[in-house]
Design an enzyme around this catalytic site. Sequence first.
Site, PDB file in Angstrom:
ATOM      1  N   SER A  24     -12.640  -9.455   6.792  1.00 35.66           N
ATOM      2  CA  SER A  24     -12.723  -8.481   7.875  1.00 35.66           C
ATOM      3  C   SER A  24     -12.613  -9.210   9.215  1.00 35.66           C
ATOM      4  CB  SER A  24     -14.074  -7.759   7.760  1.00 35.66           C
ATOM      5  OG  SER A  24     -14.054  -6.533   8.463  1.00 35.66           O
ATOM      6  N   PRO A  25     -12.034  -8.565  10.235  1.00 33.72           N
ATOM      7  CA  PRO A  25     -11.912  -9.241  11.529  1.00 33.72           C
ATOM      8  C   PRO A  25     -13.282  -9.556  12.118  1.00 33.72           C
ATOM      9  CG  PRO A  25     -11.381  -6.897  11.735  1.00 33.72           C
ATOM     10  CD  PRO A  25     -11.510  -7.192  10.271  1.00 33.72           C
ATOM     11  N   TYR A 191     -14.779   0.815  21.277  1.00 35.80           N
ATOM     12  CA  TYR A 191     -13.807   0.241  22.199  1.00 35.80           C
ATOM     13  C   TYR A 191     -12.821   1.326  22.637  1.00 35.80           C
ATOM     14  CZ  TYR A 191     -16.187  -3.935  20.699  1.00 35.80           C
ATOM     15  OH  TYR A 191     -17.180  -4.850  20.429  1.00 35.80           O
ATOM     16  N   ARG A 239      -8.027   0.601  12.140  1.00 30.95           N
ATOM     17  CA  ARG A 239      -9.476   0.667  11.858  1.00 30.95           C
ATOM     18  C   ARG A 239     -10.077   1.801  12.677  1.00 30.95           C
ATOM     19  NH1 ARG A 239     -14.066  -4.005  11.099  1.00 30.95           N
ATOM     20  NH2 ARG A 239     -13.051  -4.023   9.076  1.00 30.95           N
TER      21      ARG A 239
HETATM   22  C1  FNR Z   1     -17.739  -8.227  13.379  1.00 35.56           C
HETATM   23  N1  FNR Z   1     -17.061  -7.026  13.192  1.00 35.56           N
HETATM   24  C2  FNR Z   1     -15.865  -6.811  13.844  1.00 35.56           C
HETATM   25  N2  FNR Z   1     -15.145  -5.686  13.582  1.00 35.56           N
HETATM   26  C3  FNR Z   1     -13.926  -5.498  14.138  1.00 35.56           C
HETATM   27  O1  FNR Z   1     -13.312  -4.474  13.876  1.00 35.56           O
HETATM   28  N3  FNR Z   1     -13.408  -6.446  14.958  1.00 35.56           N
HETATM   29  C4  FNR Z   1     -14.048  -7.595  15.273  1.00 35.56           C
HETATM   30  O2  FNR Z   1     -13.514  -8.450  15.978  1.00 35.56           O
HETATM   31  C5  FNR Z   1     -15.355  -7.765  14.753  1.00 35.56           C
HETATM   32  N4  FNR Z   1     -16.122  -8.863  15.053  1.00 35.56           N
HETATM   33  C6  FNR Z   1     -17.260  -9.152  14.327  1.00 35.56           C
HETATM   34  C7  FNR Z   1     -17.911 -10.379  14.486  1.00 35.56           C
HETATM   35  C8  FNR Z   1     -18.986 -10.717  13.671  1.00 35.56           C
HETATM   36  C9  FNR Z   1     -19.630 -12.066  13.829  1.00 35.56           C
HETATM   37  C10 FNR Z   1     -19.456  -9.790  12.714  1.00 35.56           C
HETATM   38  C11 FNR Z   1     -20.607 -10.126  11.807  1.00 35.56           C
HETATM   39  C12 FNR Z   1     -18.846  -8.560  12.588  1.00 35.56           C
HETATM   40  C13 FNR Z   1     -17.450  -6.099  12.113  1.00 35.56           C
HETATM   41  C14 FNR Z   1     -16.941  -6.622  10.765  1.00 35.56           C
HETATM   42  O3  FNR Z   1     -15.529  -6.680  10.729  1.00 35.56           O
HETATM   43  C15 FNR Z   1     -17.427  -5.720   9.612  1.00 35.56           C
HETATM   44  O4  FNR Z   1     -16.828  -4.448   9.742  1.00 35.56           O
HETATM   45  C16 FNR Z   1     -18.945  -5.576   9.596  1.00 35.56           C
HETATM   46  O5  FNR Z   1     -19.568  -6.849   9.746  1.00 35.56           O
HETATM   47  C17 FNR Z   1     -19.455  -4.924   8.311  1.00 35.56           C
HETATM   48  O6  FNR Z   1     -19.027  -5.637   7.190  1.00 35.56           O
HETATM   49  P1  FNR Z   1     -20.006  -6.706   6.427  1.00 35.56           P
HETATM   50  O7  FNR Z   1     -20.270  -7.823   7.394  1.00 35.56           O
HETATM   51  O8  FNR Z   1     -21.239  -5.960   6.065  1.00 35.56           O
HETATM   52  O9  FNR Z   1     -19.173  -7.150   5.251  1.00 35.56           O
END
Ligand code: FNR
Length: 371
Positions: A24-25, A191, A239
């Site tokens: 995931s990003p 955003y 997304r």
């Molecule tokens: C994120 N998340 C996030 N989502 C997104 O759409 N763009 C981004 O750049 C980020 N940046 C980001 C940084 C960090 C450090 C975290 C922990 C999370 C959200 C991420 O992609 C994801 O959707 C959530 O963390 C939920 O999934 P997990 O972590 O429970 O697997």
Amino acid sequence: AALPLLFTPLTIRGVTFKNRVGVSPMCMYSCVDGVINVWHVAHLSQYAIHGAGLVIIEATAVQPNGRISTHCPGLWNDDQIIAIKAIADFCHSQGAKVAIQLAHAGRAAGYYSPHVPDSQRLAPRIAPIEDGGWPDNIIAPSAIKAWETAADPREASLDDIAAVVAAFGSAARRSHDADLDVVEIHGAHGYLINEFLSPLSNKRTDHYGGSFENRIRILLEICQEVRKFWPEDKPLFVRLSCTDWAEGGWTSEDTVRLAKVLEAIGVDLIDCSSGGVVPITTDHPHLPGWNVPFSDDIKKSDSTVLTAAVGGITEPQHAESILQDGKADMILLGRAFLRDQMWVAKAAAALGVAVQVPVQYRRAGKAPSRT
Ligand code: FNR
């Protein structure tokens, strides 16, 4: 035995993902002047080495004032392409596909990187101009602060909106120049695009606000602009925050309706997240896979758009069951990958699948030798 779905290849347009697990990003807050660098190359390459089918580069701003923080990446000039292409080239050498999440942070832009200690800040959260911020150039659909300590946005003019749409197109062109496989448009997490979608943050009275058709207009224009520069044979993901988790906000029914419209204009997959526009005011389950029901709502609708599930998924069997139950087509993990770069390799072992180990690592389980 049949191959688990998690490790069954998936083809979207001209791109075949070797499995259905993606990174995931995730923001790294590690750029200077929006330029992705060797940190990002090293960080994302390890997932490709260890078997991820897809790696998604973090939210990358299409305009300088669209960065979440002063240290977030951008793709508004050609210098910013170089390290992104290095990520693509290396990941491709390991059989992984690479996406970039193109974004504009709207009213949630211009923060300090969380890595900057309080003692080194001139202000608590929003970076002033002297620290590389742009507090006087924060845009939003309406001049409403996200919350008390957030930046003071101005209402985006029609010229601002046209410039944002055009910037997404230019960034898509650069994404292709960087040899990326997938563009994901960031329409979630409070955003800019999400701010237009949600009636809680969009109070405009022109043709970008009010009705559902008006609130989704900027996203449709962005998708159409991106598709002009992003080749037909490459997938386009979006997304979404499928619900605002708030009274009077965007709902899963809105998402299902939008998914069908997006599919008709060339979007291949909806990456199903939630929240971010306002603090949560409705019940949130906080269970593993909390966004899976929203992905499932799209899968059960009359749209044939693909979906990804993300949010609190950590167990290989859980990931596999989401796919087996037809609730999503791809699984993304965020924090589980920060904790364990080998997640895919271990999931393969847990599900009884043999994964390819890079030739460079094949001596790991053998007797030591001198060379
Ligand atoms: C994120 N998340 C996030 N989502 C997104 O759409 N763009 C981004 O750049 C980020 N940046 C980001 C940084 C960090 C450090 C975290 C922990 C999370 C959200 C991420 O992609 C994801 O959707 C959530 O963390 C939920 O999934 P997990 O972590 O429970 O697997």
